[in-house]
Design a protein around this motif. Structure first.
Motif, PDB file in Angstrom:
ATOM      1  N   ASN A 141      35.952 112.607  66.534  1.00 24.09           N
ATOM      2  CA  ASN A 141      35.501 111.384  65.849  1.00 24.09           C
ATOM      3  C   ASN A 141      36.385 111.063  64.639  1.00 24.09           C
ATOM      4  OD1 ASN A 141      33.346 111.146  67.685  1.00 24.09           O
ATOM      5  ND2 ASN A 141      32.073 112.505  66.417  1.00 24.09           N
ATOM      6  N   ASN A 142      37.704 111.288  64.802  1.00 22.26           N
ATOM      7  CA  ASN A 142      38.706 111.001  63.771  1.00 22.26           C
ATOM      8  C   ASN A 142      38.574 111.860  62.516  1.00 22.26           C
ATOM      9  OD1 ASN A 142      40.298 109.037  65.025  1.00 22.26           O
ATOM     10  ND2 ASN A 142      38.746 107.470  64.630  1.00 22.26           N
ATOM     11  N   ALA A 143      37.777 112.928  62.578  1.00 23.85           N
ATOM     12  CA  ALA A 143      37.649 113.861  61.457  1.00 23.85           C
ATOM     13  C   ALA A 143      38.132 115.236  61.924  1.00 23.85           C
ATOM     14  CB  ALA A 143      36.205 113.939  60.984  1.00 23.85           C
ATOM     15  N   PRO A 144      38.574 116.105  61.003  1.00 20.66           N
ATOM     16  CA  PRO A 144      39.016 117.443  61.409  1.00 20.66           C
ATOM     17  C   PRO A 144      37.927 118.175  62.205  1.00 20.66           C
ATOM     18  CG  PRO A 144      39.609 117.042  59.128  1.00 20.66           C
ATOM     19  CD  PRO A 144      38.737 115.890  59.545  1.00 20.66           C
ATOM     20  N   ASP A 145      38.313 118.774  63.309  1.00 19.00           N
ATOM     21  CA  ASP A 145      37.359 119.467  64.183  1.00 19.00           C
ATOM     22  C   ASP A 145      37.294 120.937  63.773  1.00 19.00           C
ATOM     23  OD1 ASP A 145      35.771 120.453  66.165  1.00 19.00           O
ATOM     24  OD2 ASP A 145      36.862 119.523  67.820  1.00 19.00           O
ATOM     25  N   TYR A 146      36.522 121.195  62.720  1.00 18.45           N
ATOM     26  CA  TYR A 146      36.433 122.551  62.184  1.00 18.45           C
ATOM     27  C   TYR A 146      35.780 123.512  63.175  1.00 18.45           C
ATOM     28  CZ  TYR A 146      37.572 120.285  57.768  1.00 18.45           C
ATOM     29  OH  TYR A 146      38.194 119.560  56.774  1.00 18.45           O
ATOM     30  N   GLU A 147      34.847 123.006  63.967  1.00 21.89           N
ATOM     31  CA  GLU A 147      34.175 123.865  64.946  1.00 21.89           C
ATOM     32  C   GLU A 147      35.176 124.391  65.973  1.00 21.89           C
ATOM     33  OE1 GLU A 147      30.508 123.693  68.191  1.00 21.89           O
ATOM     34  OE2 GLU A 147      30.775 122.064  66.747  1.00 21.89           O
ATOM     35  N   PHE A 148      36.072 123.502  66.442  1.00 23.18           N
ATOM     36  CA  PHE A 148      37.099 123.944  67.394  1.00 23.18           C
ATOM     37  C   PHE A 148      38.028 124.966  66.753  1.00 23.18           C
ATOM     38  CE2 PHE A 148      41.459 123.714  68.862  1.00 23.18           C
ATOM     39  CZ  PHE A 148      41.318 123.972  70.217  1.00 23.18           C
ATOM     40  N   MET A 149      38.484 124.681  65.532  1.00 26.46           N
ATOM     41  CA  MET A 149      39.407 125.602  64.853  1.00 26.46           C
ATOM     42  C   MET A 149      38.798 126.996  64.740  1.00 26.46           C
ATOM     43  SD  MET A 149      40.836 123.301  61.692  1.00 26.46           S
ATOM     44  CE  MET A 149      40.692 121.504  61.775  1.00 26.46           C
ATOM     45  N   GLU A 150      37.547 127.056  64.332  1.00 26.69           N
ATOM     46  CA  GLU A 150      36.898 128.355  64.159  1.00 26.69           C
ATOM     47  C   GLU A 150      36.751 129.080  65.483  1.00 26.69           C
ATOM     48  OE1 GLU A 150      32.755 130.367  62.476  1.00 26.69           O
ATOM     49  OE2 GLU A 150      33.236 128.283  61.984  1.00 26.69           O
ATOM     50  N   GLU A 151      36.261 128.385  66.487  1.00 27.80           N
ATOM     51  CA  GLU A 151      36.026 129.047  67.772  1.00 27.80           C
ATOM     52  C   GLU A 151      37.338 129.460  68.430  1.00 27.80           C
ATOM     53  OE1 GLU A 151      34.301 131.068  70.544  1.00 27.80           O
ATOM     54  OE2 GLU A 151      33.259 130.235  68.807  1.00 27.80           O
ATOM     55  N   TYR A 152      38.393 128.662  68.251  1.00 28.00           N
ATOM     56  CA  TYR A 152      39.705 129.007  68.802  1.00 28.00           C
ATOM     57  C   TYR A 152      40.200 130.330  68.221  1.00 28.00           C
ATOM     58  CZ  TYR A 152      44.610 128.586  70.152  1.00 28.00           C
ATOM     59  OH  TYR A 152      45.859 128.822  70.687  1.00 28.00           O
ATOM     60  N   MET A 153      40.095 130.482  66.898  1.00 31.93           N
ATOM     61  CA  MET A 153      40.566 131.712  66.254  1.00 31.93           C
ATOM     62  C   MET A 153      39.652 132.895  66.561  1.00 31.93           C
ATOM     63  SD  MET A 153      43.376 130.766  65.076  1.00 31.93           S
ATOM     64  CE  MET A 153      43.840 132.315  64.294  1.00 31.93           C
ATOM     65  N   ARG A 154      38.356 132.642  66.677  1.00 35.33           N
ATOM     66  CA  ARG A 154      37.439 133.731  67.046  1.00 35.33           C
ATOM     67  C   ARG A 154      37.751 134.242  68.452  1.00 35.33           C
ATOM     68  NH1 ARG A 154      32.936 134.913  64.087  1.00 35.33           N
ATOM     69  NH2 ARG A 154      32.384 133.502  62.379  1.00 35.33           N
ATOM     70  N   GLU A 155      38.097 133.329  69.359  1.00 39.51           N
ATOM     71  CA  GLU A 155      38.419 133.748  70.720  1.00 39.51           C
ATOM     72  C   GLU A 155      39.698 134.572  70.750  1.00 39.51           C
ATOM     73  OE1 GLU A 155      39.040 131.863  75.185  1.00 39.51           O
ATOM     74  OE2 GLU A 155      38.093 130.670  73.602  1.00 39.51           O
TER      75      GLU A 155
END
Length: 343
Positions: A141-155
Protein backbone atom coordinates in the motif's frame (compact mmCIF):
# COMPACT_ATOMS: atom_id res chain seq x y z
CA UNK A 1 11.38 -19.26 0.68
CA UNK A 2 10.03 -15.71 0.47
CA UNK A 3 11.38 -14.07 -2.68
CA UNK A 4 12.63 -10.51 -2.98
CA UNK A 5 11.72 -10.39 -6.66
CA UNK A 6 8.06 -10.84 -5.79
CA UNK A 7 7.99 -7.58 -3.80
CA UNK A 8 6.97 -4.14 -4.95
CA UNK A 9 9.89 -1.80 -4.30
CA UNK A 10 9.84 1.95 -3.85
CA UNK A 11 12.27 4.79 -3.05
CA UNK A 12 11.82 6.62 0.25
CA UNK A 13 13.59 9.60 1.71
CA UNK A 14 15.49 8.27 4.71
CA UNK A 15 14.01 11.07 6.82
CA UNK A 16 10.49 9.81 5.95
CA UNK A 17 11.32 6.36 7.29
CA UNK A 18 13.45 7.30 10.32
CA UNK A 19 13.87 10.03 12.87
CA UNK A 20 17.56 10.89 12.41
CA UNK A 21 19.45 12.69 15.17
CA UNK A 22 22.88 12.97 16.73
CA UNK A 23 23.45 10.73 19.74
CA UNK A 24 22.77 11.79 23.31
CA UNK A 25 26.32 11.22 24.56
CA UNK A 26 29.07 11.80 21.94
CA UNK A 27 31.88 11.31 24.47
CA UNK A 28 35.50 11.79 23.51
CA UNK A 29 37.32 8.58 24.49
CA UNK A 30 39.74 10.56 26.68
CA UNK A 31 36.82 11.81 28.77
CA UNK A 32 35.46 8.37 29.66
CA UNK A 33 35.57 7.74 33.38
CA UNK A 34 35.13 4.85 35.77
CA UNK A 35 35.81 1.14 35.53
CA UNK A 36 34.74 -1.05 32.60
CA UNK A 37 31.03 -1.86 32.66
CA UNK A 38 28.31 -3.39 30.50
CA UNK A 39 27.35 -0.40 28.32
CA UNK A 40 28.76 -0.59 24.75
CA UNK A 41 30.83 2.42 23.71
CA UNK A 42 30.00 2.74 19.99
CA UNK A 43 32.44 4.53 17.69
CA UNK A 44 32.96 4.83 13.92
CA UNK A 45 34.95 1.60 13.76
CA UNK A 46 33.77 -0.93 11.18
CA UNK A 47 34.39 -3.89 13.53
CA UNK A 48 32.48 -5.61 16.34
CA UNK A 49 29.13 -3.92 15.74
CA UNK A 50 30.83 -0.55 16.24
CA UNK A 51 31.86 -1.49 19.81
CA UNK A 52 35.25 -0.18 20.86
CA UNK A 53 34.89 -1.15 24.53
CA UNK A 54 32.38 -1.51 27.37
CA UNK A 55 32.02 1.21 29.99
CA UNK A 56 30.18 1.88 33.23
CA UNK A 57 27.71 4.70 33.85
CA UNK A 58 29.05 8.06 32.62
CA UNK A 59 27.48 10.49 35.09
CA UNK A 60 27.73 13.58 32.86
CA UNK A 61 26.10 11.93 29.85
CA UNK A 62 22.87 10.15 28.95
CA UNK A 63 22.79 6.81 27.24
CA UNK A 64 20.97 6.30 23.97
CA UNK A 65 18.14 3.79 24.07
CA UNK A 66 18.55 0.54 22.18
CA UNK A 67 16.56 -0.82 19.22
CA UNK A 68 18.09 1.74 16.85
CA UNK A 69 20.46 1.87 13.89
CA UNK A 70 23.71 3.82 14.27
CA UNK A 71 25.66 5.41 11.41
CA UNK A 72 29.22 6.65 11.79
CA UNK A 73 29.80 9.84 9.86
CA UNK A 74 32.83 9.92 7.55
CA UNK A 75 33.29 6.15 7.86
CA UNK A 76 29.70 5.31 6.79
CA UNK A 77 29.58 2.38 9.25
CA UNK A 78 26.08 1.04 9.94
CA UNK A 79 25.02 -1.22 12.84
CA UNK A 80 21.96 -2.24 14.87
CA UNK A 81 22.16 -1.47 18.59
CA UNK A 82 19.96 -3.76 20.61
CA UNK A 83 20.58 -2.30 24.08
CA UNK A 84 21.46 1.03 25.74
CA UNK A 85 24.80 2.46 24.68
CA UNK A 86 27.17 5.43 24.78
CA UNK A 87 28.95 6.73 21.70
CA UNK A 88 32.08 8.45 20.55
CA UNK A 89 31.85 11.48 18.33
CA UNK A 90 30.05 11.86 14.98
CA UNK A 91 27.53 9.04 15.37
CA UNK A 92 23.96 9.48 14.10
CA UNK A 93 20.99 7.47 15.37
CA UNK A 94 18.05 6.26 13.24
CA UNK A 95 14.81 5.54 15.12
CA UNK A 96 11.57 3.99 13.92
CA UNK A 97 8.78 2.61 16.13
CA UNK A 98 8.42 -0.41 13.83
CA UNK A 99 12.10 -1.32 14.10
CA UNK A 100 13.43 -4.54 15.59
CA UNK A 101 16.52 -6.67 15.04
CA UNK A 102 15.16 -8.45 11.96
CA UNK A 103 13.88 -5.34 10.22
CA UNK A 104 17.21 -3.60 10.95
CA UNK A 105 19.17 -6.53 9.49
CA UNK A 106 17.07 -6.28 6.32
CA UNK A 107 17.49 -2.51 5.94
CA UNK A 108 21.18 -2.15 6.88
CA UNK A 109 22.59 -3.74 3.66
CA UNK A 110 20.30 -1.45 1.63
CA UNK A 111 21.59 1.55 3.55
CA UNK A 112 25.19 0.52 2.96
CA UNK A 113 24.56 0.46 -0.79
CA UNK A 114 23.37 4.07 -0.71
CA UNK A 115 26.16 5.19 1.63
CA UNK A 116 28.83 4.13 -0.88
CA UNK A 117 28.49 7.53 -2.55
CA UNK A 118 29.99 9.19 0.54
CA UNK A 119 33.66 9.17 1.49
CA UNK A 120 36.33 10.80 3.65
CA UNK A 121 37.31 13.44 1.10
CA UNK A 122 34.89 16.17 2.19
CA UNK A 123 31.89 14.15 1.10
CA UNK A 124 31.05 12.34 4.34
CA UNK A 125 27.59 11.27 5.48
CA UNK A 126 26.61 14.44 7.37
CA UNK A 127 23.29 14.70 9.18
CA UNK A 128 21.84 16.83 6.38
CA UNK A 129 22.99 14.42 3.68
CA UNK A 130 21.56 11.46 5.57
CA UNK A 131 18.14 13.11 5.74
CA UNK A 132 18.22 13.69 1.97
CA UNK A 133 19.35 10.12 1.24
CA UNK A 134 17.00 7.78 -0.58
CA UNK A 135 16.62 4.10 0.27
CA UNK A 136 14.73 1.46 -1.73
CA UNK A 137 12.42 -0.76 0.35
CA UNK A 138 9.72 -3.40 -0.26
CA UNK A 139 6.25 -1.90 0.08
CA UNK A 140 2.62 -2.65 0.76
CA UNK A 141 0.00 0.00 0.00
CA UNK A 142 2.90 2.34 -0.92
CA UNK A 143 4.31 2.13 2.63
CA UNK A 144 7.37 0.13 3.81
CA UNK A 145 6.39 -3.52 4.29
CA UNK A 146 7.93 -4.10 7.70
CA UNK A 147 6.09 -7.39 8.16
CA UNK A 148 7.72 -8.82 5.02
CA UNK A 149 11.18 -7.56 6.03
CA UNK A 150 10.92 -9.18 9.45
CA UNK A 151 9.58 -12.50 8.24
CA UNK A 152 12.15 -12.65 5.41
CA UNK A 153 15.04 -12.28 7.87
CA UNK A 154 13.48 -14.66 10.39
CA UNK A 155 13.20 -17.30 7.66
CA UNK A 156 16.85 -16.85 6.72
CA UNK A 157 17.81 -17.17 10.37
CA UNK A 158 15.72 -20.32 10.84
CA UNK A 159 17.28 -22.02 7.83
CA UNK A 160 20.81 -21.02 8.84
CA UNK A 161 20.31 -22.24 12.41
CA UNK A 162 18.96 -25.56 11.20
CA UNK A 163 21.90 -26.09 8.84
CA UNK A 164 24.29 -25.08 11.60
CA UNK A 165 22.68 -27.36 14.18
CA UNK A 166 22.72 -30.39 11.87
CA UNK A 167 26.34 -29.78 10.88
CA UNK A 168 27.64 -29.42 14.45
CA UNK A 169 25.70 -32.41 15.72
CA UNK A 170 26.96 -34.62 12.90
CA UNK A 171 30.55 -33.53 13.56
CA UNK A 172 30.29 -34.24 17.28
CA UNK A 173 28.87 -37.68 16.50
CA UNK A 174 31.80 -38.36 14.15
CA UNK A 175 34.37 -37.35 16.77
CA UNK A 176 33.38 -39.85 19.44
CA UNK A 177 35.27 -39.77 22.73
CA UNK A 178 38.65 -38.07 23.22
CA UNK A 179 41.28 -38.87 25.82
CA UNK A 180 41.47 -36.28 28.57
CA UNK A 181 44.43 -33.96 29.10
CA UNK A 182 44.97 -35.42 32.58
CA UNK A 183 45.51 -39.00 31.42
CA UNK A 184 47.78 -38.04 28.53
CA UNK A 185 51.57 -38.27 28.89
CA UNK A 186 53.36 -34.90 28.53
CA UNK A 187 57.01 -34.07 27.76
CA UNK A 188 59.01 -30.83 27.70
CA UNK A 189 60.51 -29.48 24.45
CA UNK A 190 62.48 -26.42 23.50
CA UNK A 191 60.50 -24.45 20.92
CA UNK A 192 63.56 -24.72 18.65
CA UNK A 193 63.25 -28.54 18.78
CA UNK A 194 60.01 -28.29 16.84
CA UNK A 195 60.02 -24.94 15.06
CA UNK A 196 62.25 -22.66 13.05
CA UNK A 197 61.98 -19.16 14.54
CA UNK A 198 62.12 -16.43 11.89
CA UNK A 199 61.47 -12.71 11.76
CA UNK A 200 58.97 -11.15 9.35
CA UNK A 201 59.33 -8.47 6.71
CA UNK A 202 58.07 -5.17 8.12
CA UNK A 203 55.49 -3.20 6.15
CA UNK A 204 55.89 0.32 7.52
CA UNK A 205 52.68 2.19 8.53
CA UNK A 206 53.52 5.03 6.14
CA UNK A 207 53.42 2.57 3.22
CA UNK A 208 50.04 1.01 4.04
CA UNK A 209 47.28 1.13 1.41
CA UNK A 210 43.88 0.80 3.15
CA UNK A 211 40.68 -0.98 2.10
CA UNK A 212 42.24 -4.19 0.83
CA UNK A 213 41.90 -7.90 1.56
CA UNK A 214 45.33 -8.71 3.03
CA UNK A 215 45.56 -8.95 6.85
CA UNK A 216 48.32 -7.08 8.69
CA UNK A 217 49.54 -8.74 11.89
CA UNK A 218 50.97 -6.64 14.70
CA UNK A 219 52.21 -7.08 18.28
CA UNK A 220 48.71 -6.41 19.61
CA UNK A 221 47.44 -8.93 22.17
CA UNK A 222 43.84 -8.56 20.93
CA UNK A 223 41.91 -9.69 17.83
CA UNK A 224 44.49 -12.39 17.02
CA UNK A 225 47.08 -9.67 16.43
CA UNK A 226 45.10 -8.37 13.45
CA UNK A 227 45.35 -4.63 12.76
CA UNK A 228 43.27 -4.32 9.58
CA UNK A 229 43.14 -5.36 5.92
CA UNK A 230 45.24 -3.60 3.27
CA UNK A 231 46.01 -3.62 -0.46
CA UNK A 232 49.76 -4.05 0.14
CA UNK A 233 51.26 -7.26 -1.25
CA UNK A 234 51.51 -10.27 1.06
CA UNK A 235 54.97 -10.84 2.55
CA UNK A 236 54.42 -13.88 4.81
CA UNK A 237 52.93 -17.35 4.30
CA UNK A 238 50.14 -18.49 6.60
CA UNK A 239 49.74 -21.70 8.64
CA UNK A 240 52.26 -20.43 11.19
CA UNK A 241 52.31 -19.25 14.78
CA UNK A 242 53.28 -15.61 15.29
CA UNK A 243 54.81 -14.20 18.46
CA UNK A 244 55.14 -10.60 19.61
CA UNK A 245 58.84 -10.21 20.46
CA UNK A 246 58.49 -6.59 21.67
CA UNK A 247 56.60 -7.07 24.94
CA UNK A 248 54.66 -9.91 26.58
CA UNK A 249 55.12 -12.49 23.83
CA UNK A 250 51.50 -12.76 22.63
CA UNK A 251 51.11 -15.90 20.50
CA UNK A 252 48.55 -16.29 17.73
CA UNK A 253 47.86 -18.74 14.93
CA UNK A 254 47.74 -17.23 11.43
CA UNK A 255 45.79 -19.42 9.06
CA UNK A 256 46.09 -17.09 6.06
CA UNK A 257 48.97 -15.34 4.31
CA UNK A 258 49.64 -11.90 5.79
CA UNK A 259 51.86 -8.83 6.04
CA UNK A 260 53.41 -7.76 9.33
CA UNK A 261 54.69 -4.96 11.48
CA UNK A 262 58.08 -5.09 13.20
CA UNK A 263 58.72 -7.39 16.20
CA UNK A 264 56.47 -10.13 14.80
CA UNK A 265 58.27 -13.50 14.80
CA UNK A 266 57.10 -16.67 13.02
CA UNK A 267 57.22 -20.27 14.20
CA UNK A 268 57.48 -22.58 11.19
CA UNK A 269 57.27 -26.33 11.67
CA UNK A 270 60.74 -27.83 11.20
CA UNK A 271 59.53 -30.90 9.32
CA UNK A 272 57.93 -28.73 6.64
CA UNK A 273 54.58 -30.46 7.21
CA UNK A 274 51.45 -28.33 7.57
CA UNK A 275 50.74 -27.19 11.11
CA UNK A 276 46.98 -26.81 10.79
CA UNK A 277 44.60 -24.59 12.70
CA UNK A 278 43.72 -27.06 15.46
CA UNK A 279 47.29 -28.11 16.24
CA UNK A 280 48.37 -24.47 15.99
CA UNK A 281 45.74 -23.36 18.49
CA UNK A 282 46.64 -26.20 20.88
CA UNK A 283 50.35 -25.33 20.83
CA UNK A 284 49.54 -21.62 21.15
CA UNK A 285 47.78 -22.35 24.45
CA UNK A 286 50.68 -24.51 25.66
CA UNK A 287 53.17 -21.71 24.94
CA UNK A 288 50.89 -19.21 26.66
CA UNK A 289 50.77 -21.42 29.76
CA UNK A 290 54.56 -21.79 29.80
CA UNK A 291 55.15 -18.03 29.38
CA UNK A 292 52.40 -16.58 31.56
CA UNK A 293 53.74 -13.49 33.38
CA UNK A 294 57.34 -14.23 32.35
CA UNK A 295 57.94 -11.59 29.67
CA UNK A 296 57.35 -7.84 29.38
CA UNK A 297 58.96 -4.55 28.37
CA UNK A 298 61.92 -5.13 30.68
CA UNK A 299 62.41 -8.75 29.61
CA UNK A 300 61.21 -9.14 26.03
CA UNK A 301 60.40 -12.45 24.39
CA UNK A 302 63.18 -11.95 21.84
CA UNK A 303 64.08 -14.46 19.16
CA UNK A 304 66.80 -16.29 21.12
CA UNK A 305 64.56 -16.53 24.17
CA UNK A 306 61.76 -17.91 22.01
CA UNK A 307 64.09 -20.66 20.74
CA UNK A 308 65.14 -21.63 24.28
CA UNK A 309 61.67 -21.41 25.80
CA UNK A 310 60.46 -24.76 27.13
CA UNK A 311 56.93 -25.86 26.29
CA UNK A 312 55.17 -28.97 27.55
CA UNK A 313 53.21 -31.02 24.98
CA UNK A 314 51.28 -34.33 24.92
CA UNK A 315 53.33 -37.13 23.41
CA UNK A 316 53.10 -40.59 21.85
CA UNK A 317 54.71 -43.71 23.32
CA UNK A 318 58.02 -42.78 21.62
CA UNK A 319 57.99 -39.30 23.26
CA UNK A 320 57.27 -37.45 20.01
CA UNK A 321 54.55 -34.77 20.01
CA UNK A 322 51.12 -36.35 19.55
CA UNK A 323 49.78 -34.00 16.89
CA UNK A 324 46.85 -36.30 16.10
CA UNK A 325 45.66 -36.04 19.72
CA UNK A 326 46.08 -32.24 19.69
CA UNK A 327 43.96 -31.90 16.56
CA UNK A 328 41.24 -34.27 17.74
CA UNK A 329 41.10 -32.62 21.17
CA UNK A 330 40.74 -29.10 19.73
CA UNK A 331 38.15 -30.18 17.16
CA UNK A 332 36.10 -31.76 19.93
CA UNK A 333 36.38 -28.65 22.13
CA UNK A 334 35.32 -26.43 19.25
CA UNK A 335 32.23 -28.49 18.47
CA UNK A 336 31.26 -28.70 22.16
CA UNK A 337 31.41 -24.92 22.43
CA UNK A 338 29.48 -24.42 19.21
CA UNK A 339 26.80 -26.80 20.44
CA UNK A 340 26.45 -24.69 23.60
CA UNK A 341 25.91 -21.66 21.38
CA UNK A 342 23.11 -23.50 19.60
CA UNK A 343 21.37 -24.25 22.87
Amino acid sequence: MMKLENCRWKEFWLSDVFDIDATSSSIDKKKLNGKPGHYPYVTRTDKNNGYELFVGIQSKYCTDEGNVITIGLDTQTVFFQNSEFYTGQNIQVLRNQQLNKYIALFIIPLLKIQLRKFNWGGNGATLGRLRRLKVVLPTINNAPDYEFMEEYMREIERKQKERYRNYIQSKIKEMGSVESLETKKWTEFFISDLFVVEGTETTHPSKLIPCGNNPRITCSATNNGLDDFYKNPITESGDVLTIDSATIGFVSYQENDFLATDHVEKLIRKTGEPLGRYVGLFIKMCIDKSCSGKYGYGYKFAQKRIERQIVKLPVNSDNTPDYAFMETYMRRKEYEILEKYLK
